[in-house]
Motif scaffolding. Sequence first.
Motif, PDB file in Angstrom:
ATOM      1  N   GLY A 177      -4.382 -11.937 -14.936  1.00  0.00           N
ATOM      2  CA  GLY A 177      -3.258 -12.191 -14.057  1.00  0.00           C
ATOM      3  C   GLY A 177      -2.275 -11.023 -14.058  1.00  0.00           C
ATOM      4  N   HIS A 178      -1.152 -11.201 -13.367  1.00  0.00           N
ATOM      5  CA  HIS A 178      -0.129 -10.148 -13.333  1.00  0.00           C
ATOM      6  C   HIS A 178       1.204 -10.806 -12.969  1.00  0.00           C
ATOM      7  CE1 HIS A 178       1.938  -6.399 -12.510  1.00  0.00           C
ATOM      8  NE2 HIS A 178       0.872  -5.722 -12.960  1.00  0.00           N
ATOM      9  N   GLU A 213       4.936  -8.089   1.686  1.00  0.00           N
ATOM     10  CA  GLU A 213       6.392  -7.934   1.657  1.00  0.00           C
ATOM     11  C   GLU A 213       6.899  -7.253   2.935  1.00  0.00           C
ATOM     12  OE1 GLU A 213       7.250  -7.524  -3.157  1.00  0.00           O
ATOM     13  OE2 GLU A 213       6.660  -5.738  -2.003  1.00  0.00           O
ATOM     14  N   GLN A 214       6.146  -6.260   3.413  1.00  0.00           N
ATOM     15  CA  GLN A 214       6.545  -5.536   4.617  1.00  0.00           C
ATOM     16  C   GLN A 214       6.340  -6.377   5.874  1.00  0.00           C
ATOM     17  OE1 GLN A 214       4.182  -1.974   4.426  1.00  0.00           O
ATOM     18  NE2 GLN A 214       5.305  -1.153   2.661  1.00  0.00           N
ATOM     19  N   GLU A 215       5.232  -7.125   5.887  1.00  0.00           N
ATOM     20  CA  GLU A 215       4.926  -7.989   7.031  1.00  0.00           C
ATOM     21  C   GLU A 215       4.630  -9.391   6.515  1.00  0.00           C
ATOM     22  OE1 GLU A 215       1.959  -6.374   9.656  1.00  0.00           O
ATOM     23  OE2 GLU A 215       2.417  -4.332   9.010  1.00  0.00           O
ATOM     24  N   PRO A 216       5.671 -10.159   6.234  1.00  0.00           N
ATOM     25  CA  PRO A 216       5.469 -11.481   5.617  1.00  0.00           C
ATOM     26  C   PRO A 216       4.870 -12.501   6.566  1.00  0.00           C
ATOM     27  CG  PRO A 216       7.802 -11.113   6.086  1.00  0.00           C
ATOM     28  CD  PRO A 216       7.105  -9.835   6.390  1.00  0.00           C
ATOM     29  N   ALA A 269      -1.850  -5.227  -1.528  1.00  0.00           N
ATOM     30  CA  ALA A 269      -1.810  -6.456  -0.728  1.00  0.00           C
ATOM     31  C   ALA A 269      -0.431  -7.098  -0.783  1.00  0.00           C
ATOM     32  CB  ALA A 269      -2.866  -7.436  -1.232  1.00  0.00           C
ATOM     33  N   VAL A 270       0.197  -7.076  -1.975  1.00  0.00           N
ATOM     34  CA  VAL A 270       1.540  -7.663  -2.114  1.00  0.00           C
ATOM     35  C   VAL A 270       2.559  -6.862  -1.306  1.00  0.00           C
ATOM     36  CG1 VAL A 270       3.414  -8.089  -3.748  1.00  0.00           C
ATOM     37  CG2 VAL A 270       1.081  -8.744  -4.342  1.00  0.00           C
ATOM     38  N   ARG A 295       6.403 -11.456  -7.152  1.00  0.00           N
ATOM     39  CA  ARG A 295       6.657 -10.856  -5.829  1.00  0.00           C
ATOM     40  C   ARG A 295       5.961 -11.651  -4.721  1.00  0.00           C
ATOM     41  NH1 ARG A 295       5.331  -4.569  -6.679  1.00  0.00           N
ATOM     42  NH2 ARG A 295       5.685  -4.539  -4.403  1.00  0.00           N
ATOM     43  N   ALA A 296       4.758 -12.132  -5.003  1.00  0.00           N
ATOM     44  CA  ALA A 296       4.049 -12.955  -4.016  1.00  0.00           C
ATOM     45  C   ALA A 296       4.798 -14.262  -3.766  1.00  0.00           C
ATOM     46  CB  ALA A 296       2.625 -13.230  -4.482  1.00  0.00           C
ATOM     47  N   ASN A 297       5.345 -14.840  -4.836  1.00  0.00           N
ATOM     48  CA  ASN A 297       6.117 -16.081  -4.680  1.00  0.00           C
ATOM     49  C   ASN A 297       7.369 -15.828  -3.836  1.00  0.00           C
ATOM     50  OD1 ASN A 297       4.365 -17.673  -6.149  1.00  0.00           O
ATOM     51  ND2 ASN A 297       5.375 -17.243  -8.105  1.00  0.00           N
TER      52      ASN A 297
END
Length: 386
Positions: free
Chosen positions: A282-283, A261-264, A256-257, A289-291
């Motif tokens: 968590g991770h 990233e590819q299609e923000p 999903a991340v 990366r999501a931020n």
Amino acid sequence: MSAIIGLLSVLGIIVGSVLSVKAKIQHKQKKNPLLLTGISLLLFIGAFSFPSSSPTLEFDNDSVETNEQGIATIEGKTNEKSELNVEGKKVKTKNGTFRYKVTLTDDQEKKVTFTATLGGADEEKTITVTPSKAFVAFFNEEKQEQETIKKAETALALAEDTPTQKNYDEAATLVTSLTQEDLTRRLAIVKENVPIYEAVELAETKQTKEHLDSATALVDKATLNKDSLLRRLTVVQEKITEKEHTESLIAAARTAVEKAEQEPTDEHYNQAITKIKELPNGHTDLSNRANAVKQTLASKKEEAKRVAEAQKKAEEAQAAAEAQQAAAADQTPETPAPDTQGVQEMVLVTPTGSKYHNHKCGNGTYTPDTLESAKARGLTACSKCY
């Protein structure tokens, strides 16, 4: 008491005899003297026929020494009718003599007390039993061996409870120095279970299906702590299942991340955040990366806003220029052309592009600029826009 009665009976015999002789000489009746003599004789016989009422007790030696095994024999005499006891235990006698064996349990001398009882009276004596040098040497050797056996049993018990290679080696060092068949047999069982225990430990450390299957196959042959090992493998299975589930969630969150990233877009970003929140612990990496995607979205929105404003200004300028040109075209030929130098035609340019545009054309950051300035920079008209 018997001695006194004996003495009196002797005197009675003597007196009776004298009186009997005197009565015979005087030709008198000798009935009373004979009676006295008879009674005295009976008392004399009785005094020495019955045992003394006072107990006696004698030892053949003042002290005795043990043999190599720590055993000593005490010999002595007492009254034939006396009852002999040692530390509350009755000792058999034969015709007043006795033999009693004492076994020492350490290398210290021991005091042994005998009690002879007769007619309510007691005679008590104590004799010392001394350990011989041979017994002391034997005892110390036995003591050392017992200590070694005790250490070996302790080490072996630990190895049986936790059959690791280290515990086995420590127990083997002690057991092999002894001639104890039982300990040797138990040690052999520990040796058979060491690889089984190590396989379980490896499964607990690695937590993979391959290690779990290998350990399970070995535990089936275990002869020590089998139930405990099976419980440990059950825990490993639970952890592996939990680990696989977590890895599955992480993989879904990572996918999903990567898509975000590819299609923000807001939709992709929200999907990534939802997947990350499903992770038990968590991770950090995926959250960072999501931020970053969130910041990208914010930057794009701000950029789009600036471009929209610039495009609006450019369109307004273009409309004004076109209106001015239309007004100029309506004028007669004789009429001089109005001065349009004060009105600058506006176009859109990008920081790295080689073209100028009259509207947003494709991706990139568009900013307004004058046509004259764009041409001065060497830019040419976009074939799509013009």
